[in-house]
Design a protein around this motif. Structure first.
Motif, short mmCIF file in Angstrom:
data_model
loop_
_atom_site.label_atom_id
_atom_site.label_comp_id
_atom_site.label_asym_id
_atom_site.label_seq_id
_atom_site.Cartn_x
_atom_site.Cartn_y
_atom_site.Cartn_z
N GLN A 116 -19.07 32.11 -3.61
CA GLN A 116 -18.95 31.57 -4.96
C GLN A 116 -18.93 30.04 -4.97
O GLN A 116 -19.02 29.42 -6.03
N GLY A 117 -18.81 29.43 -3.82
CA GLY A 117 -18.85 27.98 -3.71
C GLY A 117 -17.47 27.35 -3.61
O GLY A 117 -16.48 27.88 -4.13
N SER A 118 -17.41 26.23 -2.91
CA SER A 118 -16.18 25.45 -2.78
C SER A 118 -16.53 24.00 -3.08
O SER A 118 -17.45 23.44 -2.49
N GLN A 119 -15.80 23.40 -4.01
CA GLN A 119 -16.13 22.06 -4.47
C GLN A 119 -15.61 21.00 -3.51
O GLN A 119 -14.44 21.03 -3.10
N VAL A 120 -16.46 20.06 -3.18
CA VAL A 120 -16.09 18.90 -2.37
C VAL A 120 -16.35 17.65 -3.19
O VAL A 120 -17.45 17.46 -3.72
N THR A 121 -15.34 16.82 -3.31
CA THR A 121 -15.45 15.55 -4.02
C THR A 121 -15.20 14.43 -3.02
O THR A 121 -14.22 14.46 -2.28
#
Length: 124
Positions: A116-121
């Motif tokens: 489902q995705g993992s957000q990286v900032t």
């Protein structure tokens, strides 16, 4: 039911490191090719790295900074990301293919299971 779940994303300063994990369930992926992609706003999904039973492959943009690995006993995939750049801010996805590649490992249509995705900032 096959499921891939990413974790480990978050906020990091430019030059910093993060380690993403992808837990697979529903079947054993130890013999299947797996990969990491990322998708930034306004851009196409970008191949980052892939791993098979015997080899690893990297996009030129991350070679030397990112390392893909897997722990077959835990049915898990990892992406160690070092020296992150601001342009690395994106949603990161793990993917798996139930069989040998029929084309380039860089193409997302080669993979039939996605997380489902993992957000990286990345802050500059």
């Amino acid at each position: 039911q096959v499921q891939l779940v990413e974790s480990g994303g978050g906020l990091v300063q430019a030059g910093g490191s993060l380690r993403l994990s992808c837990a697979a369930s529903g079947r054993t992926f130890s013999s299947y090719p797996m990969a990491w992609f990322r998708l930034a706003p306004g851009k196409v999904r970008e191949f980052l790295a892939a791993i098979t039973w015997s080899s690893t492959y990297y996009a030129d943009s991350v070679k030397g900074r990112f390392t893909i690995s897997r722990d077959n006993a835990k049915n898990s995939l990892y992406l160690q990301m070092n020296y992150l750049k601001p342009e690395g801010a994106a949603a990161y996805y793990c993917a798996a293919r139930s069989g040998a590649y029929s084309g380039s490992y860089r193409r997302d249509e080669q993979y039939n299971y996605w997380g489902q995705g993992s957000q990286v900032t990345v802050s500059s």
